[in-house]
Each structure stands twice: as C-alpha cells, then as structure tokens.
Design a protein around this motif. Structure first.
Motif, PDB file in Angstrom:
ATOM      1  N   VAL A   1      35.553  75.613  73.943  1.00  0.00           N
ATOM      2  CA  VAL A   1      36.596  75.111  73.050  1.00  0.00           C
ATOM      3  C   VAL A   1      36.257  75.452  71.602  1.00  0.00           C
ATOM      4  CG1 VAL A   1      37.724  73.023  72.181  1.00  0.00           C
ATOM      5  CG2 VAL A   1      37.269  73.270  74.631  1.00  0.00           C
ATOM      6  N   ILE A   2      35.015  75.230  71.226  1.00  0.00           N
ATOM      7  CA  ILE A   2      34.598  75.513  69.846  1.00  0.00           C
ATOM      8  C   ILE A   2      34.698  77.005  69.558  1.00  0.00           C
ATOM      9  CG2 ILE A   2      32.632  75.457  68.263  1.00  0.00           C
ATOM     10  CD1 ILE A   2      31.792  72.854  69.592  1.00  0.00           C
ATOM     11  N   GLN A   3      34.412  77.839  70.563  1.00  0.00           N
ATOM     12  CA  GLN A   3      34.535  79.284  70.361  1.00  0.00           C
ATOM     13  C   GLN A   3      35.974  79.676  70.042  1.00  0.00           C
ATOM     14  OE1 GLN A   3      32.278  80.537  74.036  1.00  0.00           O
ATOM     15  NE2 GLN A   3      31.568  82.135  72.672  1.00  0.00           N
ATOM     16  N   VAL A   4      36.929  79.069  70.710  1.00  0.00           N
ATOM     17  CA  VAL A   4      38.331  79.375  70.442  1.00  0.00           C
ATOM     18  C   VAL A   4      38.680  79.026  69.003  1.00  0.00           C
ATOM     19  CG1 VAL A   4      40.713  78.777  71.007  1.00  0.00           C
ATOM     20  CG2 VAL A   4      39.056  79.112  72.846  1.00  0.00           C
ATOM     21  N   LEU A   5      38.295  77.842  68.568  1.00  0.00           N
ATOM     22  CA  LEU A   5      38.604  77.407  67.209  1.00  0.00           C
ATOM     23  C   LEU A   5      37.866  78.262  66.181  1.00  0.00           C
ATOM     24  CD1 LEU A   5      38.437  73.529  67.729  1.00  0.00           C
ATOM     25  CD2 LEU A   5      40.452  75.002  67.793  1.00  0.00           C
ATOM     26  N   THR A   6      36.617  78.617  66.478  1.00  0.00           N
ATOM     27  CA  THR A   6      35.826  79.425  65.548  1.00  0.00           C
ATOM     28  C   THR A   6      36.364  80.839  65.447  1.00  0.00           C
ATOM     29  OG1 THR A   6      33.868  78.106  66.088  1.00  0.00           O
ATOM     30  CG2 THR A   6      33.506  80.203  64.980  1.00  0.00           C
ATOM     31  N   ASP A   7      36.809  81.398  66.578  1.00  0.00           N
ATOM     32  CA  ASP A   7      37.396  82.742  66.555  1.00  0.00           C
ATOM     33  C   ASP A   7      38.589  82.824  65.614  1.00  0.00           C
ATOM     34  OD1 ASP A   7      35.743  84.242  68.155  1.00  0.00           O
ATOM     35  OD2 ASP A   7      36.761  83.711  70.010  1.00  0.00           O
ATOM     36  N   MET A   8      39.283  81.712  65.431  1.00  0.00           N
ATOM     37  CA  MET A   8      40.461  81.681  64.568  1.00  0.00           C
ATOM     38  C   MET A   8      40.108  81.296  63.141  1.00  0.00           C
ATOM     39  SD  MET A   8      43.336  80.062  67.094  1.00  0.00           S
ATOM     40  CE  MET A   8      44.631  80.561  65.966  1.00  0.00           C
TER      41      MET A   8
ATOM     42  N   THR B   1      35.208  89.544  70.896  1.00  0.00           N
ATOM     43  CA  THR B   1      35.239  88.371  70.044  1.00  0.00           C
ATOM     44  C   THR B   1      33.927  88.239  69.296  1.00  0.00           C
ATOM     45  OG1 THR B   1      34.419  86.910  71.783  1.00  0.00           O
ATOM     46  CG2 THR B   1      36.802  87.189  71.607  1.00  0.00           C
ATOM     47  N   MET B   2      34.045  87.852  68.036  1.00  0.00           N
ATOM     48  CA  MET B   2      32.864  87.750  67.190  1.00  0.00           C
ATOM     49  C   MET B   2      31.924  86.664  67.683  1.00  0.00           C
ATOM     50  SD  MET B   2      31.457  89.132  64.616  1.00  0.00           S
ATOM     51  CE  MET B   2      30.067  88.768  63.553  1.00  0.00           C
ATOM     52  N   THR B   3      32.459  85.560  68.202  1.00  0.00           N
ATOM     53  CA  THR B   3      31.585  84.470  68.627  1.00  0.00           C
ATOM     54  C   THR B   3      30.716  84.878  69.809  1.00  0.00           C
ATOM     55  OG1 THR B   3      33.422  83.582  69.943  1.00  0.00           O
ATOM     56  CG2 THR B   3      33.040  82.592  67.793  1.00  0.00           C
ATOM     57  N   ASN B   4      31.211  85.752  70.681  1.00  0.00           N
ATOM     58  CA  ASN B   4      30.379  86.214  71.788  1.00  0.00           C
ATOM     59  C   ASN B   4      29.194  87.025  71.280  1.00  0.00           C
ATOM     60  OD1 ASN B   4      31.965  85.012  73.727  1.00  0.00           O
ATOM     61  ND2 ASN B   4      33.231  86.818  74.051  1.00  0.00           N
ATOM     62  N   VAL B   5      29.424  87.855  70.271  1.00  0.00           N
ATOM     63  CA  VAL B   5      28.319  88.612  69.675  1.00  0.00           C
ATOM     64  C   VAL B   5      27.344  87.663  69.008  1.00  0.00           C
ATOM     65  CG1 VAL B   5      27.710  90.358  67.968  1.00  0.00           C
ATOM     66  CG2 VAL B   5      29.778  90.637  69.346  1.00  0.00           C
ATOM     67  N   GLU B   6      27.862  86.683  68.283  1.00  0.00           N
ATOM     68  CA  GLU B   6      26.982  85.748  67.587  1.00  0.00           C
ATOM     69  C   GLU B   6      26.204  84.879  68.565  1.00  0.00           C
ATOM     70  OE1 GLU B   6      29.692  83.745  65.034  1.00  0.00           O
ATOM     71  OE2 GLU B   6      29.507  85.237  63.435  1.00  0.00           O
TER      72      GLU B   6
END
Length: 485
Positions: free
Chosen positions: A54-61, A235-240
């Motif tokens: 859930v946090i990844q979705v919000l962070t991606d945006m 997605t950037m969060t997956n890389v991070e």
C-alpha cells in the motif's frame, strides 16, 4: 431440432462471498473530513507485506504521508493514511483517485500499465526494463568509484539506460539497466555477461578497506548479480527496495559512523535552537500484548515511511499496529511488531540490530548538501564523461539517479568534496552557475542545496565551483564532438 438445455446459474452467485463476508478489499478516499489533506482508507484481508504494498502505491505517486493509523489484528487489515500531493494539497484528480483504488484493491489485479505510467510518474521514469539487462553491484565505496563503474561499462560497449546508486557508511550499492551499444537490446550472451561481471568485480575489489576494529577487510562482500531483464516492473520504489536490501546484505548498518543504540526519549522534546535533530530509535517490550514496540524520531522527509516499513518487512518482521505523525518538520513513528514466526524481540543483540538497521535505512537516503541536476542529449558514454568531469574537479558522487527519457538523459547527483565534506555555496553563486551553463542548448544544469544556504569562503568557491560551469560546457561538448567525428 432438438432443444438444448443448459444448467441454470444465478448471475449473482460470484458475488455471494462478498455479500456474506464483505469485499476482500475496500479502498476509499475522503476529501471532506479534513481541510488540509486526503484520507485514504483501506480495509482488507491481511497478508504479509500488504502494508508495504500500500505504501509503495502511495509513494510511487509522490504523495506525502503526514499521518497514519494501522491495525491488522484478527487477520484483517485496517489502515487510514493522511496524504498530500507534491504541492501540499489534497488529492483531487479523479483519475489519480481511481488509480489508487485500482492499484491497492487486491481483487482487481495489477493496474493498467498505461495508467500506472500516467499517474504514478516520477522524475526518473523508467524505460521498458524487459529490453535491458539489470546489473546489481555492492562493495566498499571510495571517491570516484561510480565514475570508474560508468567508464568500465562504456569501454565494454554497454549503454547505461538507467542507474541508481547509494553510498552509506563506506559502502556502495548500485542497480543499473544496460543495453548493447550496437543493438540497443538486452545482452544475453553468457560469455559477454561473464566478461562484464569479471571487469566490474575487479574495479569493486580495488579498494583495500579497513574494518571498524582496525583489521584489513577481505572484500568478500563485493558482488555483482542480477543479469536479468524486467525484475523491477518500472517502478522507482521497487528499485529503492532492492537498494535497501543490497545495503542490508553488506551490513552498512555496522560501521564506525553509526551511533550506539539510542535510548528512550520523550516524544518531541526538541531544542528549538538545535540545527538538526539526530535520528533516535528505541525498542520496548509489551509483554501483556505479546508485541515489541519500535519507536523512532527523526527529521521528516519524503519516502520516510517507505524506508522504515521496507526495512522491517525485509528483516522478516510483521507490523500489527502502527501510528505515525509529523510535528514541526520532525516525524514520530511507532510500530508494534513480531517476527514472522510469532516471537517478539527477546535478546539485546536482536534489539540492537533492529535499531541499527532502522537508523541506517533512514540515513542512507539522506544526502544533505549539493544536488546537481543535468539534462542533456543522450549518447553513448555520456554518464562516464559527466562523472569523469566531476571527479577531476574534486567532487565525489555519494548518490546518483540516472534515467533516459526518449532522446534525453536525466541525471541527478549528490556530490561532496573528495574528502567527504559537504560543499555549500550561497544562493547568488548558485544562480551565477546556472547562468554560466545556459550556453549549450543541449545541456541544462541546475544546482540545488538540500540544506540551509551559507556564504562560502573564497577558497571553497575557487576550488569547487568557480569554473565547473565552463568545464562541463567545454569538456562535455568536446566529448560529444569527438564521438561524432
């Protein structure tokens, strides 16, 4: 003609479980309750890692989470996030709202990729990773190492489509997307991949490091892995998240620059004149509830909650309850956790390790000081040339984000001097640099200060930035002209 009869099926039969037990996942956004932010409410059947998703979705945006309340007891996940957009306003774009509901809703499947690119965009949007080869590198950091890696890949006829590098506590982790220079496609030849890997390992192992106890390290933590395509899903969060995992694997939390375990403090008992509050993490036992309570205080910043939840999840801890909020530029987070096997944190060594890992997760992204943002026409070896110019002028890259958008290369570097000290020019000097670099139409450089501005000495100006604009213009232009010839 004989009549064919088919068995009768109630058209509402597939909705029966939802009608009895309720929907598997409900996501709603509320813009009416609060004046200054949007409430994102999630009710769902719980599973390990759901909070992070859930946090990844919000962070991606690029949404800022100012406050949240989390509860996941009794196998049900209930969460409320207070979020704002990049400009500090409520989220009013209906398309973005629809995307959040679709992306978080576990029963709807993955969101459409086109909409994901439109509404979960980042300044460093990724190309199609399935057409590129992914390289992961970890090792002992030294000044100029990222420049050496870039130069090595250019010499090996590899085009760097995207790269992200973090350095912390004398360690480096890097994830890069490369393609073959001649075909601009993924590299599949196993012999060539082995050559690339051997070459990079040689560069990474060139550093003779010294462990905190004073003994020479044997560099066994250096490795290159992951010659794969499409692992990060754009997605950037997956890389991070992968960068967090790589840093954790080389124990960047265990080094001479980290402070000893933090002691409990009274929340928000800060000195108003203190320039920058240090990160504080402590752990308490809640024996009556069977949890370990992890509390932390630090300076607030974007993606902070993603970093802490990502670390706890990857360390195999389950977050049952949590609350976070911000106050006057500082964040306070509280997590009630257990290990995936149901155990709480019993030993002091385990508690100390969690504390150190959380401190490292918070600090490894923070790079206060000078940020260089450079946009230029993309070409083979551009990253190698840029990092070479920086290194030759006494600047070391401590963090890098590089991406390709169409015909343009977008580069962001956090830099320090060769000794690791911060370089902080004043605003007038920054503006003069911008004016110097507006000459070539194909190069656009912006210099940003991530910390307060101060007036540098004349020595600082002449040593680090007085000629860097002209140098970048002339040398990068010369490199481009030479390659064209």
């Amino acid at each position: 003609m004989k009549k064919v009869c088919w068995p009768y099926f109630d058209p509402d039969f597939h909705n029966l479980p939802e009608r009895i037990y309720g929907p598997v996942c409900r996501v709603s956004l509320d813009n009416e309750t609060l004046e200054d932010c949007t409430l994102v409410k999630v009710d769902s059947v719980n599973k390990q890692g759901l909070l992070l998703e859930v946090i990844q979705v919000l962070t991606d945006m690029n949404l800022t989470i100012t406050k949240c309340f989390i509860s996941s007891d009794a196998e049900w996940f209930m969460d409320v996030f207070h979020v704002k957009d990049e400009n500090g306003n409520k989220l009013t774009d209906q398309n973005a709202i629809n995307y959040i509901q679709q992306a978080i809703g576990t029963t709807t499947g993955p969101p459409d990729s086109t909409r994901a690119n439109a509404y979960a965009s980042n300044i460093f949007e990724s190309e199609n990773h399935s057409e590129h080869t992914t390289i992961e590198m970890t090792g002992t950091d030294r000044p100029g190492l990222f420049s050496e890696i870039s130069a090595a890949l250019a010499d090996l006829q590899c085009n760097i489509v995207e790269a992200h590098a973090w350095t912390h506590n004398a360690r480096l982790a890097c994830v890069a997307q490369i393609s073959d220079q001649s075909t601009d496609a993924t590299i599949e030849d196993p012999h060539r991949l082995a050559t690339i890997e051997d070459h990079l390992i040689t560069i990474l192992r060139a550093t003779t490091s010294v462990s905190p106890c004073g003994k020479e390290a044997n560099n066994q933590e250096v490795k290159t892995t992951g010659f794969l395509g499409g692992d990060y899903q754009g997605t950037m969060t997956n890389v991070e998240r992968r960068l967090h995992q790589l840093m954790l694997s080389i124990r960047d939390f265990d080094g001479p620059n980290l402070r000893p375990a933090s002691s409990p403090r009274t929340p928000f008992a800060w000195d108003a004149e203190e320039e920058c509050r240090k990160t504080a993490v402590w752990i308490e036992s809640c024996k009556e509830k069977g949890y370990s309570m992890v509390s932390l205080e630090c300076k607030d910043r974007p993606r902070l909650m993603f970093d802490t939840v990502c670390t706890l999840t990857d360390m195999q801890y389950v977050i049952f309850h949590a609350s976070t909020h911000c106050h006057e530029g500082y964040a306070f987070q509280e997590y009630f956790i257990r290990h995936v096997d149901g155990d709480v944190l019993c030993t002091e060594s385990e508690k100390e390790r969690v504390i150190k890992c959380l401190e490292a997760a918070i600090e490894r992204r923070v790079c206060e000081g000078i940020r260089l943002e450079l946009r230029a026409d993309d070409r083979m070896g551009l990253l190698s040339d840029i990092t070479r110019v920086l290194r030759e002028n006494g600047l070391a890259v401590v963090r890098a984000d590089v991406a390709t958008q169409g015909e343009k290369s977008i580069n962001a570097f956090y830099v320090r001097d060769i000794s690791g000290n911060e370089v902080v020019p004043d605003m007038d000097f920054v503006e003069s640099m911008k004016r110097e670099l507006m000459g070539p139409s194909h190069i656009n450089l912006q210099v940003k200060n991530e910390k307060h501005l101060r007036s540098p000495s004349s020595t600082e100006k002449s040593r680090y930035f007085s000629n860097i604009g002209d140098i970048l213009k002339s040398q990068i232009g010369r490199f481009s002209f030479a390659k064209i010839k």
